[in-house]
Design an enzyme around this catalytic site. Sequence first.
Site, short mmCIF file in Angstrom:
data_model
loop_
_atom_site.label_atom_id
_atom_site.label_comp_id
_atom_site.label_asym_id
_atom_site.label_seq_id
_atom_site.Cartn_x
_atom_site.Cartn_y
_atom_site.Cartn_z
N ASN A 123 0.85 -1.20 0.00
CA ASN A 123 0.00 0.00 0.00
C ASN A 123 0.88 1.24 0.00
O ASN A 123 2.10 1.15 0.09
CB ASN A 123 -0.98 -0.02 1.18
CG ASN A 123 -0.24 0.00 2.51
OD1 ASN A 123 0.40 0.98 2.86
ND2 ASN A 123 -0.32 -1.11 3.26
N ASP B 37 -4.23 -6.32 5.55
CA ASP B 37 -5.25 -7.17 6.18
C ASP B 37 -5.25 -8.58 5.56
O ASP B 37 -5.75 -9.51 6.17
CB ASP B 37 -6.64 -6.55 6.00
CG ASP B 37 -6.79 -5.28 6.83
OD1 ASP B 37 -6.29 -5.27 7.98
OD2 ASP B 37 -7.36 -4.28 6.34
N PHE C 193 -4.76 3.16 14.96
CA PHE C 193 -5.21 4.10 13.93
C PHE C 193 -6.40 3.49 13.21
O PHE C 193 -6.52 2.26 13.13
CB PHE C 193 -4.07 4.37 12.93
CG PHE C 193 -3.13 5.45 13.39
CD1 PHE C 193 -2.33 5.25 14.52
CD2 PHE C 193 -3.04 6.65 12.72
CE1 PHE C 193 -1.47 6.24 14.96
CE2 PHE C 193 -2.19 7.66 13.15
CZ PHE C 193 -1.40 7.45 14.27
N LYS D 58 -14.22 0.68 17.20
CA LYS D 58 -12.89 0.07 17.15
C LYS D 58 -12.20 0.10 18.51
O LYS D 58 -11.51 -0.83 18.90
CB LYS D 58 -12.04 0.79 16.10
CG LYS D 58 -10.86 0.00 15.63
CD LYS D 58 -10.41 0.42 14.24
CE LYS D 58 -11.35 -0.08 13.16
NZ LYS D 58 -10.97 0.38 11.83
N LYS E 97 -11.02 -3.44 19.91
CA LYS E 97 -9.57 -3.74 20.01
C LYS E 97 -9.04 -3.53 21.42
O LYS E 97 -7.84 -3.65 21.65
CB LYS E 97 -8.79 -2.84 19.04
CG LYS E 97 -9.29 -2.85 17.61
CD LYS E 97 -8.65 -3.95 16.82
CE LYS E 97 -9.29 -4.04 15.45
NZ LYS E 97 -8.40 -4.22 14.37
N1 CTP Z 1 -3.67 -3.32 12.29
C1 CTP Z 1 -3.02 -4.37 12.91
N2 CTP Z 1 -2.91 -5.58 12.32
C2 CTP Z 1 -3.46 -5.79 11.11
C3 CTP Z 1 -4.16 -4.76 10.47
C4 CTP Z 1 -4.25 -3.53 11.08
O1 CTP Z 1 -2.51 -4.17 14.01
N3 CTP Z 1 -3.33 -6.99 10.55
C5 CTP Z 1 -3.76 -2.04 12.99
C6 CTP Z 1 -3.25 -0.85 12.24
O2 CTP Z 1 -1.89 -0.58 12.51
C7 CTP Z 1 -4.14 0.26 12.78
C8 CTP Z 1 -5.45 -0.46 13.02
O3 CTP Z 1 -5.12 -1.82 13.20
O4 CTP Z 1 -3.66 0.76 14.02
C9 CTP Z 1 -6.42 -0.35 11.89
O5 CTP Z 1 -7.52 -1.10 12.23
P1 CTP Z 1 -8.30 -2.07 11.24
O6 CTP Z 1 -9.25 -2.84 12.06
O7 CTP Z 1 -7.39 -2.78 10.33
O8 CTP Z 1 -9.15 -1.05 10.50
P2 CTP Z 1 -9.08 -0.30 9.15
O9 CTP Z 1 -8.13 -0.96 8.19
O10 CTP Z 1 -8.81 1.12 9.44
O11 CTP Z 1 -10.56 -0.40 8.65
P3 CTP Z 1 -11.61 -1.62 8.63
O12 CTP Z 1 -12.13 -1.71 10.03
O13 CTP Z 1 -12.62 -1.15 7.68
O14 CTP Z 1 -10.85 -2.82 8.18
#
Ligand code: CTP
Length: 416
Positions: free
Chosen positions: A215, A284, A332, A346, A350
């Site tokens: 990304n 992800d 974030f 979130k 989390k």
């Molecule tokens: N993050 C993480 N591990 C992952 C993916 C993301 O720790 N495998 C962390 C990122 O560093 C960030 C946060 O999770 O702090 C983002 O949250 P996420 O749930 O991935 O949400 P988004 O990508 O922002 O959106 P969505 O909920 O729509 O997926």
Amino acid sequence: MALIALGVTGGIGAYKAVEIARGLQKNGHDVVAVMTRAARQFVGPLTFEAITRHEVITDQWAPGANADIEHIALASTIDLLLVAPATANTVAKFANGLADDFLSALYIATRAPVLIAPAMNTNMFEHPAVARNLETLIARGVHVVDPGSGYLACGWIGKGRLAEPEDVVAAAEQVLKATPVSAKPLGEGGLTGRRLLVTAGPTYEDIDPVRYVGNRSSGRMGFALATEALRRGAAVTLVTGPSHLPAPHGADVVRVRSAAEMHGAVMTRAAAQDVVIMAAAVADYTPVEKAPQKVKKTDAGLTIALQRTKDILGDVGRLPSRAHGRPVLVGFAAETEDVVAHARAKLDKKQADLIVANDVSRTDAGFDVDRNAVTLVSAAGAEDVPLQSKSTVAARILDRVEQILASPASNVPAGA
Ligand code: CTP
């Protein structure tokens, strides 16, 4: 009232620095002008002396200039070093740590916040060398007032003209207001004795030996957080995915490539931290299999099967509770709508203490740009941080982290 060193370097915009000095004084600040030799080709020191009512520093070899090692004395007393105009040469000297005149030595010697207003010909401003040097300075926490566009003194039309004096003065006020803690000498801020881990950058998920899924994250936000945390006295570990940014001086830098590697690097260190900030744009999904050899093309289409990566933020959130020494956890969130509502959800999901929500529908903030506008969402409420440099946003985030650390649930000695 603040004491501001106004560095004036050799560009045609040097005459505008007189207006900047006056503007700062009108706001109640004390200004000491530091002029390079080239600046004196454009404006005479007497002009600044008359306006600032201080002797203008022009030469590190002038008799008396070293009586009490003046650049060190000034370096430790100023609240802000403002350089306007900042030529390509001065930007390069700052970026590379050269100290061959008073101003460049002052830059290295001071721990006050630094704000520069670059001004130069459009081609010079756009040259990769200048862009790289500016990136280096921004990653190091230097604030920048962008030059304006328009008719340049050299006859060209384009970007490079020194920002208007009132904009430079406004930016100086913002930096002074935003960085009271950062202005303290290195290592003496509100995070002294704390251990802080921050993640940064993208992750690359390999498809085969030459291709990956990635990304556009540059790592700037995470690097700015690491820099600001170092200023505030924290012992900083920066776990970063692939990024071209230079490592902040003093951080323990752990370079990783994939989400799985980042997960390992964070989870082996998280329990020993006081604060974990997940600023990385972690993938992800990752390919189910990495082909051992380069995948050859065929006439048919190609489908790559992806599987979920481990959620690092979620896994740190599942460590024993804060009262039992779990680090303060900051995540974030990239949102395009209902930013606060999604960030609150979130926060709960989390088990984080703070969510920094980015509105990624904006084009002027977020990924791969120097500035960001965020909303900080915690149990205490939501706070908007309007568009500003990532180093200033980092300062706001760490202000909140310090507040959370000071709350009873966090009053656990490091490593307990
Ligand atoms: N993050 C993480 N591990 C992952 C993916 C993301 O720790 N495998 C962390 C990122 O560093 C960030 C946060 O999770 O702090 C983002 O949250 P996420 O749930 O991935 O949400 P988004 O990508 O922002 O959106 P969505 O909920 O729509 O997926």
